[in-house]
Design a protein around this motif. Sequence first.
Motif, short mmCIF file in Angstrom:
data_model
loop_
_atom_site.label_atom_id
_atom_site.label_comp_id
_atom_site.label_asym_id
_atom_site.label_seq_id
_atom_site.Cartn_x
_atom_site.Cartn_y
_atom_site.Cartn_z
N GLY A 1 36.91 24.72 52.17
CA GLY A 1 37.02 25.13 50.79
C GLY A 1 36.87 23.96 49.86
O GLY A 1 36.83 22.79 50.26
N LYS B 1 39.36 25.85 44.11
CA LYS B 1 40.11 27.09 44.26
C LYS B 1 39.43 28.10 45.18
O LYS B 1 39.80 29.26 45.23
CB LYS B 1 40.33 27.72 42.88
N SER B 2 38.41 27.66 45.89
CA SER B 2 37.66 28.56 46.79
C SER B 2 37.89 28.18 48.25
O SER B 2 37.89 27.00 48.61
CB SER B 2 36.17 28.52 46.47
N GLN C 1 37.98 33.56 49.68
CA GLN C 1 38.63 33.92 48.42
C GLN C 1 38.39 32.81 47.39
O GLN C 1 38.10 31.67 47.74
CB GLN C 1 40.12 34.16 48.60
N THR C 2 38.48 33.21 46.16
CA THR C 2 38.34 32.25 45.07
C THR C 2 39.21 32.69 43.91
O THR C 2 39.57 33.88 43.80
CB THR C 2 36.87 32.14 44.62
N SER C 3 39.58 31.78 43.09
CA SER C 3 40.43 32.08 41.94
C SER C 3 39.66 31.86 40.65
O SER C 3 38.97 30.84 40.49
CB SER C 3 41.68 31.20 41.94
N THR D 1 42.79 36.19 41.56
CA THR D 1 42.31 35.74 42.87
C THR D 1 41.53 36.87 43.52
O THR D 1 42.03 38.00 43.65
CB THR D 1 43.48 35.34 43.79
#
Length: 214
Positions: A99, A102-103, A133-135, A140
Amino acid sequence: MPEFQNKYGAGANFRAQGSNGSWGARFGKGVIYDAGGNVIGTSASGIDSIPATTWATMFASYPELFPNGKAAYKAYPNNVKDLFTTGNLMEHSVGLNGGEGKSLFSVTLSHLDQSGYITNSSYRKSNVSVGGQTSVGKLTIGGNVSYARSKQVGGYIGQAQSFISQWGRTYTMARNWDIAGFPSENRAGDQIGFNDGQYTNPVWGSLPQYDHHV
């Protein structure tokens, strides 16, 4: 394997007959039996024989396997053991994840390969799984996708392993039936058992297969 007796063949009441019971006539008398279990002659080879019609469907499909219309009446000590093998299982799995900021992401690859202890039985499964996932601000967002493919080969014999099932009939079959040593189906592809209608040939019964996708 349990310890099997190899002194008596198919029959009942110590008479040679076409059945699955193992308390027929004693092996090694050097005689020829008729369909009723009566002694009608002496065997030139010294090996007892019974009419090939005792195994009617096998004789009808492959008469060349029964010279003079006779079938050897003798013990095949490994007739049950030859239906089984040593099973093994191997599984491999590789996982990647990482990652930035934020991913996050992850990838998993796996493969399972199993050979069963039942004749002609196996199970293979491959799986691919991807997730991440990412924010975005306070939100999220994530998800996972998985794909699996499996292939199983096997049939009746390994199911419901009790002595009143197909499994049990295999373990208690008469000592003179060499199931693994003879064809399991006729030329039309239909199964041949020694007591057709009562017992499914375990070699033939383990042939069906299917694929399953998820």
